[in-house]
Each structure stands twice: as structure tokens, then as C-alpha cells.
Write an enzyme that holds these catalytic residues in place. Sequence first.
Site, mmCIF file in Angstrom:
data_model
loop_
_atom_site.group_PDB
_atom_site.id
_atom_site.type_symbol
_atom_site.label_atom_id
_atom_site.label_comp_id
_atom_site.label_asym_id
_atom_site.label_seq_id
_atom_site.Cartn_x
_atom_site.Cartn_y
_atom_site.Cartn_z
ATOM 1 N N ASP A 307 -26.085 -9.884 31.440
ATOM 2 C CA ASP A 307 -26.263 -9.771 29.999
ATOM 3 C C ASP A 307 -24.901 -9.426 29.396
ATOM 4 O O ASP A 307 -24.242 -8.501 29.862
ATOM 5 C CB ASP A 307 -27.282 -8.683 29.668
ATOM 6 C CG ASP A 307 -27.449 -8.507 28.182
ATOM 7 O OD1 ASP A 307 -27.803 -9.485 27.518
ATOM 8 O OD2 ASP A 307 -27.197 -7.388 27.699
ATOM 9 N N THR A 309 -23.779 -8.173 26.426
ATOM 10 C CA THR A 309 -23.599 -6.881 25.778
ATOM 11 C C THR A 309 -23.846 -5.750 26.766
ATOM 12 O O THR A 309 -24.886 -5.681 27.398
ATOM 13 C CB THR A 309 -24.564 -6.749 24.585
ATOM 14 O OG1 THR A 309 -24.375 -7.847 23.700
ATOM 15 C CG2 THR A 309 -24.314 -5.459 23.842
ATOM 16 N N ASP A 549 -28.807 -3.595 30.144
ATOM 17 C CA ASP A 549 -28.941 -2.201 29.730
ATOM 18 C C ASP A 549 -29.893 -2.019 28.566
ATOM 19 O O ASP A 549 -30.170 -0.896 28.160
ATOM 20 C CB ASP A 549 -27.578 -1.619 29.360
ATOM 21 C CG ASP A 549 -26.934 -2.332 28.174
ATOM 22 O OD1 ASP A 549 -27.467 -3.376 27.749
ATOM 23 O OD2 ASP A 549 -25.903 -1.846 27.678
#
Length: 798
Positions: A307, A309, A549
Site C-alpha cells: 500500500d 501510503t 497500515d
Amino acid sequence: MTERADTDFVAARHPGLSSDEVARRVERGEVNDVPVRSSRSTAEIVRANVFTRFNAIIGVLFAIILVVGPVQDSLFGFVIVANTAIGIVQEMRAKRTLDNLAVIGEAKPTVRRDGAAAEIPTSGIVLGDLIELGPGDKVVVDGEVAEAGNLEIDESLLTGEPDPVVKRPGDEVKSGSFVVAGGGAFTATRVGRQAYAAQLADEASRFTLVNSELRNGISQILKYVTWMMVPTAIGLIISQFTVESHDAREAVRRTVGGITPMVPEGLVLLTSVAFAIGVVRLGRKQCLVQELPAIEGLARVDVVCLDKTGTLTEGGMDVTGLRLLEGAGHAHVGAVLSALGAADPHPNASLQAIIEAYPQAGSEGWQRTGALPFSSARKYSGAALTEPRGTAGTWLLGAPDVLLAPGHPALAEVDRLNDEGLRVLLLARSGLALDDPEVTTGVLPQALVVLEQRLRPDAGDTLRYFADQDVHTKVISGDNAVSVGAVAGKLGLPGADRPVDARRLPEERDAMAGVLEEGSVFGRVTPQQKRDMVGALQSRGHNVAMTGDGVNDVLALKDADIGVSMGSGSEATRAVAQIVLMNNSFATLPSVVAEGRRVIGNITRVATLFLTKTVFSVLLALLVVFWQIPYPFLPRHLTLLSTLTIGVPAFFLALAPNKERAKPHFVRRVMRYSTPAGIICGLASFITYLVARHEYTGPGSLDAETSAATLTLFLMEVWVLAIVARPYTWWRVVLVVAMVLGFGVVLVTPSLQSFFALRLVGDAVPWAAVGIAGVGGVVLEVVWAWVRRREPRVLGTA
């Protein structure tokens, strides 16, 4: 949300329990007292290392030898005691490391008491506590919603349903679910062992050895060994007591000497030690391994889905520009952005950057009459705002390509900014109510908010590491595909110049898998699509690791072979991930991969040593039964050989660096070499034994015959060790040479000769023993080359 609902949410704010009420509940035992464990208890560790099937067998044989034989024939028992102690000590070290990291990474919910909110440990929650919730927060105990502001709960981990559930006051929430949008608070109605969280936390954080191909393979091998041992041992016992009918003590010693080496007792121990040391090493790098097989699993991974970000980029963002549209004024747009920031009590990273750039002081006099929190599925947030002069309107902030119709002129500027790796949000005004399903239809664009993400300084090196290790990297993000591709391109990711918009991905799994295998960067991916993409890659036989996250990553993390969460990530992602990077550094991942490869590659090596011994022991026992002659070795001989050719070398080889990606079919790969190697070793030593029996006659001949067979067997086992240790490095050469010298010292030292009953008589038989070992070694090399051709890089590779 309507004005009435928003007002009710504010008015419903409850001060929570008082300190006195908390104290009374603690006295009654109404606390969330479930122990959160990251490892087995001390008692479980001792029990698992001591009370094993093979320790029981060795223990019985050890006790028998202590009664009938000299102490040197019981050395194998002391070795087992030492090995078991080492296993306990290493796992205790791993336990301390995991427990310390688990405390650091433990979720700390926000609880409201005496009207003030404070973070407390999960174990500090009492029945009736009022627990606040925001995006990404995990529901840690069961309860009832007391306050809700657009509160959306994902219960997929409980029900399997991927769609978030809107919760209102009075609705039930269950532990194990998590917040994807909005906020609120709930009252704890079930705590401790009565709550589902007790089971979830215990299973999610337990130091476990389940679902491990390596451990399952070793268990399968041990099961086969047990089947072979029982009939062979019975036949050997009958044979030795028949042959040595005049000397029961000698019969017992020869019988134990035949049974003991059949047990690959050190293999299980060494595997546990290797895993435990891996946990300790990773713990020093602030990496929490919540499930032990994760070390092994990540070593088998050939696709890593990242991911963007929080993984390639740091959590923070900065507003670098504002592009006004449709004649909007800068001051007015700034006030709207400020009001939007003030309207969201739980801003995400993008909105937080806007809040920092446009402080809430700029929205004085603005009133919020409704709010719509950001959702990964929607790709936008919003609020119903009333300006100081009384003008009311609906404002949206989100992805331009979602809020605007295709072909809108503003999208050209968005594409240009995305090409530079910048993130762009659109501020737009809608003529519809905030809760209208068509609120995005016909919006009036007001401004483009340009954001720049902070690249992690170590991300480029980490991507290059995976490329060098033949691990394919897929960047999967909810952001614009072109923007994600630009960021990945700055980090040197191959294929970043060909980003794929996930909205155009085929829904059929096989077709999706084909696109995924070709591409490297995917944007505008929904949480459900992330999950589908993981499944599509797995359907093509890939071992997939997923990092993330945010709450939008939870479903994919749960379904991936290995889920990796950042320590600063949401409670939900930390709960479902097998590995948590407590230092939030993506650069730690190569260490985890390297540790897993070291463990699996080296255990494959040393397993060959252990199982070669088991195979030749079973074969020798069968040959002895068939020929009706004394077993050629005493326990002391095999203890010496096992120590020099297996025990000591295996310990060093198991802890050596190894970068080869783990391969499947552990049992088949090990047995393909150890079986013929064991047969060759057994036949060579038995032929030498028969030659010696023919040459030696008279009193003391049995010792001379045993010594000759021991010499051949040692040379054969050293040859196997030399093959397994390839390719050679200086320390591996030193290791093999040191073992040879150690045996040489025993042969030339009178006291050691006497202790181990090794006495080479004459010249003819000892040289014949060396010659037979030489021929056996040549056959070993031929077999090894044949196995290597059939399965490249099975053994002797790093």
C-alpha cells in the site's frame, strides 16, 4: 446527517464512569483481565521441549545403559539433556523478546472517565466503561453504542460480510470489529473471557507453530521414522540377544547402539532453536512476529503487495498548492477548507495536512449542520456548512476523478499534477443534500488542493532488494493510478510507467490475475478489490504478502499468505497481521525475508544430515538381523560420530546466512538425497565390517572390527557433510577440517582410544576401510549430481 441527529450526538455526550464506580467494579472482578500473550508460557515451553516422543525413547535407553554399561556408552543421554536445555533457553529468550514487543504494540483504547478521555491498556477496561471510537479503532470488548456520528463498523472478521454496517445509539458492537468511518462511543457490556475479543486476541497474538510446512514436514518425517523404528528395533533386540547369548550386557549395549542413531532427536530441537533465534534477531530490529510461521511464510513469498501510503511514503503530507476553479475566491475556499477540517473529529492524513495549512481560526462563524466522514469505498468526505452570512451548502472533498464526470476540463490539470507524483483533492459544492445518494452528481468544482507525500528514504533500497531476490512488487493504492505510478517511478520500481486504473480491472478472477501479473502499479483500488487481487494472485500459485497500515487494508491483510502491518497503523491492521513493524520502517522487511530464508534453507541442509543417519541406522540394523552377527557399533561410537559429523556442524550451518528463496515440498526434497546417502553410508560401513570380521580372529577381534567400521562410517558421514556445506566459504572449510581433526585426535590419543574403544589393528584393514569409504564417496558424488540435475539448487547452495 441531519441537524437534529448532529445535535443529539453532541447532547448525548456522557461523562463515563466515575473513579469510585471503576474501583467498585475492579473489586467485583468485572475487569477485562484476559492475559494478552505473545508466546507460550514458561511451563508450556519446558513441557514442549522435555516431554517429547523421542526424548522418552532416548531416556529409557539412557537409563538402561546406566545400569549395564560404562559411562562412555551413556554419553548420548547427556547430549540430549544439553540439547533440550539449549532449546528451552533459546525459546525463553524469544518469549521475552515477543512479550516486550507485544506490550509496546498493545492497543490502548480511549476510555472516558469522570468526563475526561484517556488512553488505558486493554486490560484496564471495566464493565460499563465508555470507550470512544474513531476511524481505524478496534472494538476491544463487546458493548452497546452510546454515541454515534456517522459511525460505520466493519464486521467482516466476524461475519464475513465485507460491507460496513452503520451503527446508531442502542446498536450492539462486537469485539473483533473495527471502525472504517465516523466516530462515537460505546458502553462495555461484556469484558474479560466473556467477550469475543478474549478469543481473538489470544489467537491473533499467540506464539504458534501451526500451518508451517517446515514443522508439518518434520512431523511427517518423524512419523515415518517411528514406523520404521518399531519393527526394526524389535528384530535387532531379538538378534543381539541371540548372537550374544553368552554376554547379556554386551547384547544390551549393541542393541542400544543400534536403536539410538535411528532417532533424529536433534532435528526438532534445531528447528525450534533456529526459529527462536530468528524471533530474537527480528525483535532487536523492532519487528513483532505474532505468528511464528510468518518467518517461514515470508521467506516463501514471491509477490509483495504494497500500500503506497504509509509504506512507500511516510504518514505525513504537505499542502503545496491551491488551484482555484470556476472563479472561486482564495479567501472563501480557504475558509471552506478550514471549516471542513473542523467538521471532522478524526481527520485522515490528507485532511490533517489541510488543517495544518488552513487553521480552524479561518472558519470562525461557520456552522456544521452535518458531516460525512471519509471512506475508502467512497473516495470522498463532506459536510453541510452554514456560512456566517447565513448561506447553507453541501461541500465535498475527495478524488477529482470520482467527483467529476469523465472529460471534465479540470481533469487535465489533475492528470498533469499526478504525472509529477503529486496527490490532488477536489473541493466541490453540491446542490443536493449530504445524505442524498446522488450527492456527487453535477457538483460545482471550486479548487484543486495539491498535496505532496513524503517518500520514505529507505523505500527505494527496499524495492531494489526485492527485485534482486526475484520477488515481484505490486503497489496497490486507493489513490489516482497516475499519481501512484509517479511516486513508484521516483523509487525506481519497474513498470511504474504503466499504471493501471483498478476501476477497469476485469472482475473474473483469472482475467484479473493475468493483468496483475503483467502490471506493477494499481490505483483507485477499493478495499474489496485489494482482497480480490490477493485472491487472484494466489489462484496463480503465488505466495502473497500484503503490507498496509489503514483500515482499508484489513481485508487484504487477512486473506494474504502473510500480512504485514506498520506499528503506527490502525488497531485493526495490527490485530490481523502476522508481522508488525514496530519501528514503522518498510526497510525492516528484507530482514524478515532474509531471516526466513536463513531458517528454511539451513534446516533443509541439516535435515539431510540427521535423516542420513536415521536411514543408515535402520539399514544396518536390518543387515545385522539378516546376517545374525553382532551390531558393529557401541553407543559411544555413534555418539562421537554424531557429534562430529551432525551435531556441531548442524548448529553452525543452521545459523549461517542463506538467501535462497524457500521452495515447497520440504519432505520430498530432503528425502530425495538423505535416503540414497544413508543407504550408501550404511552399505560402505557394513562391507568394511564384513571385511574386518574375515581378517580379524581371536580375542578382542570385535573391538578391531568395530573400529574399522567406525572409520569408514566417519569418512562417509564427513563426505555427506562436505556436500551439504557447499558452496564453500572459509568458515565452512574450517568447520569440516576441524571435525576431521577432532576424529584424528581421538585415534592418536591413547586415553581417548581407550575411552571410545577405538583401536585400528594392522595396516590392511584400516586402509581397506579408507578405500571402501573412497569408493562410497564417489558414489555419493554421482548420486548428488543426479539429484541436483533433477532438482536444481536443492542442496549445496546458499
